[in-house]
Design a protein around this motif. Sequence first.
Motif, short mmCIF file in Angstrom:
data_model
loop_
_atom_site.label_atom_id
_atom_site.label_comp_id
_atom_site.label_asym_id
_atom_site.label_seq_id
_atom_site.Cartn_x
_atom_site.Cartn_y
_atom_site.Cartn_z
N SER A 42 16.14 34.78 35.87
CA SER A 42 15.88 35.69 34.80
C SER A 42 16.75 36.79 34.83
CB SER A 42 14.52 36.35 34.97
OG SER A 42 14.14 37.08 33.87
N GLY A 43 17.66 36.82 33.65
CA GLY A 43 18.86 37.77 33.47
C GLY A 43 19.71 37.61 34.58
N PHE A 92 18.07 37.25 44.53
CA PHE A 92 19.66 37.60 44.47
C PHE A 92 20.10 37.99 43.19
CE2 PHE A 92 24.19 36.34 44.42
CZ PHE A 92 24.86 37.35 45.14
N ASN A 93 20.92 39.22 42.99
CA ASN A 93 21.54 39.79 41.80
C ASN A 93 22.63 39.09 41.88
OD1 ASN A 93 22.82 41.25 39.66
ND2 ASN A 93 21.48 42.96 40.14
N CYS A 94 22.88 38.20 40.63
CA CYS A 94 24.27 37.42 40.95
C CYS A 94 25.30 38.11 39.64
CB CYS A 94 24.13 35.82 40.40
SG CYS A 94 23.34 35.80 38.78
N ALA A 95 25.08 39.40 39.31
CA ALA A 95 25.71 39.91 38.33
C ALA A 95 27.17 39.87 38.65
CB ALA A 95 25.31 41.54 37.96
N GLY A 96 28.18 39.37 37.83
CA GLY A 96 29.29 39.33 37.88
C GLY A 96 29.93 38.14 38.51
N TRP A 97 29.13 36.99 38.70
CA TRP A 97 29.54 35.94 39.60
C TRP A 97 30.06 34.80 38.65
CZ3 TRP A 97 29.13 34.48 45.02
CH2 TRP A 97 28.80 35.59 45.83
N GLY A 98 29.58 35.18 37.23
CA GLY A 98 30.29 34.21 36.35
C GLY A 98 29.22 32.93 36.44
N ARG A 124 22.34 25.50 37.00
CA ARG A 124 23.80 26.17 36.91
C ARG A 124 23.44 27.20 35.69
NH1 ARG A 124 28.72 25.23 38.18
NH2 ARG A 124 30.41 25.17 36.52
N PHE A 125 24.13 28.23 35.67
CA PHE A 125 24.15 29.18 34.64
C PHE A 125 25.28 30.16 34.71
CE2 PHE A 125 21.33 30.91 37.71
CZ PHE A 125 21.38 32.29 37.79
N HIS A 126 25.39 31.02 33.83
CA HIS A 126 26.33 32.05 33.87
C HIS A 126 25.51 33.53 34.08
CE1 HIS A 126 29.80 34.19 32.75
NE2 HIS A 126 29.20 35.20 32.12
N CYS A 127 26.16 34.13 35.15
CA CYS A 127 25.51 35.54 35.57
C CYS A 127 26.54 36.55 35.32
CB CYS A 127 25.62 35.58 37.24
SG CYS A 127 23.98 35.06 37.84
#
Length: 128
Positions: A42-43, A92-98, A124-127
């Motif tokens: 989520s987000g 896990f906050n994956c912000a910036g991982w693409g 599989r998704f975009h962070c």
Amino acid sequence: MIRRKIAAASLAAGAILGTTVAVAPPANAMACEQQIGLTSWSGNVITGYGSLTGCPSSSTAGLWIQRWSGWRWEEVAGPVTAHQGYDTFIRFNCAGWGTQTWRTLINGVTVGGVLKVKGSNEIRFHCG
């Protein structure tokens, strides 16, 4: 009659001593199972969970969030200790991982020394 029984028992013991016997793990080790839930997001937050069922109360297992590197799974969060009888969550906050492929993994050693490992679904998704 008694001498024959003693002789037969001695022969059987000698035959057994000369062989290797595979020992099965205790029944409670075989009943001990790891459960892995669905990995979701989520987000920019990835969430996974797992638990143990049918294990002795002292049993634990580790939970990790992993990403696919293109040739192997890499741990990015964890371990968090999963316990017997209730779901344990890991985030896990994956912000910036693409754009990445993610999963949750649970593993541990049960009574009797049996290693058990389970992976969740893969997402599989975009962070951003």
